[in-house]
Design a protein around this motif. Structure first.
Motif, PDB file in Angstrom:
ATOM      1  N   TYR A 223     -18.190  -0.874  10.090  1.00 23.67           N
ATOM      2  CA  TYR A 223     -18.477  -0.328  11.496  1.00 23.67           C
ATOM      3  C   TYR A 223     -17.248  -0.041  12.274  1.00 23.67           C
ATOM      4  CZ  TYR A 223     -23.212  -2.205  11.036  1.00 23.67           C
ATOM      5  OH  TYR A 223     -24.766  -2.318  10.965  1.00 23.67           O
ATOM      6  N   LEU A 224     -16.077  -0.613  11.973  1.00 30.00           N
ATOM      7  CA  LEU A 224     -14.789  -0.516  12.708  1.00 30.00           C
ATOM      8  C   LEU A 224     -13.699   0.446  11.814  1.00 30.00           C
ATOM      9  CD1 LEU A 224     -14.461  -4.192  13.887  1.00 30.00           C
ATOM     10  CD2 LEU A 224     -15.704  -2.242  15.076  1.00 30.00           C
ATOM     11  N   GLU A 225     -13.557   0.161  10.643  1.00 30.08           N
ATOM     12  CA  GLU A 225     -12.495   0.837   9.979  1.00 30.08           C
ATOM     13  C   GLU A 225     -12.919   2.300   9.892  1.00 30.08           C
ATOM     14  OE1 GLU A 225     -11.637  -1.316   6.410  1.00 30.08           O
ATOM     15  OE2 GLU A 225     -10.900  -2.673   7.254  1.00 30.08           O
ATOM     16  N   GLY A 226     -12.029   3.100  10.075  1.00 28.42           N
ATOM     17  CA  GLY A 226     -12.393   4.778   9.949  1.00 28.42           C
ATOM     18  C   GLY A 226     -12.962   5.096  11.111  1.00 28.42           C
TER      19      GLY A 226
ATOM     20  N   THR B 236      -6.347   3.243   7.249  1.00 27.27           N
ATOM     21  CA  THR B 236      -4.816   2.652   6.652  1.00 27.27           C
ATOM     22  C   THR B 236      -4.191   1.656   7.645  1.00 27.27           C
ATOM     23  OG1 THR B 236      -4.004   4.685   7.774  1.00 27.27           O
ATOM     24  CG2 THR B 236      -4.419   4.871   5.448  1.00 27.27           C
ATOM     25  N   TRP B 237      -4.643   1.609   8.788  1.00 30.21           N
ATOM     26  CA  TRP B 237      -4.269   0.653   9.729  1.00 30.21           C
ATOM     27  C   TRP B 237      -4.706  -0.928   9.807  1.00 30.21           C
ATOM     28  CZ3 TRP B 237      -3.977   3.148  15.347  1.00 30.21           C
ATOM     29  CH2 TRP B 237      -3.300   4.243  15.234  1.00 30.21           C
ATOM     30  N   THR B 238      -5.403  -1.135   8.639  1.00 30.78           N
ATOM     31  CA  THR B 238      -6.170  -2.186   8.588  1.00 30.78           C
ATOM     32  C   THR B 238      -5.386  -3.569   8.866  1.00 30.78           C
ATOM     33  OG1 THR B 238      -8.147  -1.565   7.383  1.00 30.78           O
ATOM     34  CG2 THR B 238      -7.802  -3.764   7.122  1.00 30.78           C
ATOM     35  N   ARG B 239      -4.542  -3.510   7.606  1.00 28.87           N
ATOM     36  CA  ARG B 239      -3.496  -4.822   7.745  1.00 28.87           C
ATOM     37  C   ARG B 239      -2.623  -4.959   9.269  1.00 28.87           C
ATOM     38  NH1 ARG B 239      -4.862  -8.348   4.333  1.00 28.87           N
ATOM     39  NH2 ARG B 239      -5.196  -7.639   2.576  1.00 28.87           N
ATOM     40  N   GLY B 240      -2.375  -3.579   9.829  1.00 29.93           N
ATOM     41  CA  GLY B 240      -1.761  -3.842  11.015  1.00 29.93           C
ATOM     42  C   GLY B 240      -2.451  -4.222  12.137  1.00 29.93           C
ATOM     43  N   VAL B 241      -3.684  -3.846  12.134  1.00 31.41           N
ATOM     44  CA  VAL B 241      -4.714  -4.238  13.031  1.00 31.41           C
ATOM     45  C   VAL B 241      -5.024  -5.872  13.088  1.00 31.41           C
ATOM     46  CG1 VAL B 241      -7.350  -3.954  13.776  1.00 31.41           C
ATOM     47  CG2 VAL B 241      -5.954  -1.972  13.392  1.00 31.41           C
ATOM     48  N   GLU B 242      -4.945  -6.204  11.611  1.00 32.29           N
ATOM     49  CA  GLU B 242      -5.031  -7.612  11.536  1.00 32.29           C
ATOM     50  C   GLU B 242      -4.029  -8.501  11.996  1.00 32.29           C
ATOM     51  OE1 GLU B 242      -7.899  -7.187   7.487  1.00 32.29           O
ATOM     52  OE2 GLU B 242      -5.777  -7.985   7.172  1.00 32.29           O
ATOM     53  N   ALA B 243      -2.702  -7.839  11.781  1.00 29.80           N
ATOM     54  CA  ALA B 243      -1.600  -8.469  12.298  1.00 29.80           C
ATOM     55  C   ALA B 243      -1.477  -8.566  13.925  1.00 29.80           C
ATOM     56  CB  ALA B 243      -0.391  -7.893  11.622  1.00 29.80           C
TER      57      ALA B 243
ATOM     58  N   TYR C  27     -10.319   2.694  14.206  1.00 27.41           N
ATOM     59  CA  TYR C  27      -9.105   2.837  13.776  1.00 27.41           C
ATOM     60  C   TYR C  27      -9.055   3.404  12.532  1.00 27.41           C
ATOM     61  CZ  TYR C  27      -9.748  -1.728  11.846  1.00 27.41           C
ATOM     62  OH  TYR C  27     -10.087  -2.905  11.095  1.00 27.41           O
ATOM     63  N   PRO C  28      -8.247   4.037  11.990  1.00 24.11           N
ATOM     64  CA  PRO C  28      -7.944   4.651  10.798  1.00 24.11           C
ATOM     65  C   PRO C  28      -7.834   3.407   9.752  1.00 24.11           C
ATOM     66  CG  PRO C  28      -6.199   5.647  12.080  1.00 24.11           C
ATOM     67  CD  PRO C  28      -6.800   4.446  12.750  1.00 24.11           C
TER      68      PRO C  28
END
Length: 119
Positions: A85-88, A94-101, A91-92
């Motif tokens: 539902y959220l990734e892509g 490729t940003w998953t780890r950054g979003v988690e941080a 936010y892209p």
């Protein structure tokens, strides 16, 4: 009738998931006004951290999938709610780890603020 019930279960699971994620991100700030929420928020943050670190499936994903099966709808991917539902979308991927941080940083900031206000 099973399809209607399945859609209802899937919808409730979706709402609970969205509420959980919203509380995970912002609940520490709510504790500034309602300090007892900080205890709940610590538990929610611990669960969220465990899910992110282990990449384990969330029980709410299993509940949503059970409802989807009953309604004859496609299942969520094995990765679960957030990738579906959220990734892509929000936010892209490729940003998953950054979003988690960033979410982790928001939680820490909210807890520091709660500490300043409550002490």
């Amino acid at each position: 009738m099973a399809g209607v019930l399945g859609r209802g279960v899937a919808g409730v699971a979706w709402i609970l998931h969205a509420a959980f994620i919203g509380f995970l991100v912002l609940g520490g700030f709510l504790a500034w006004a309602w300090p007892l929420l900080l205890v709940v928020h610590v538990g929610v943050a611990a669960w969220g951290l465990w899910i992110v670190r282990t990449r384990r499936p969330c029980p709410l994903t299993s509940l949503e999938n059970a409802g989807r099966r009953r309604a004859g709808l496609p299942q969520l991917p094995p990765e679960g709610f957030i990738p579906h539902y959220l990734e892509g979308r929000l936010y892209p991927r490729t940003w998953t780890r950054g979003v988690e941080a960033a979410v982790g940083a928001v939680v820490v900031v909210s807890w520091v603020g709660a500490g300043v206000l409550l002490l």
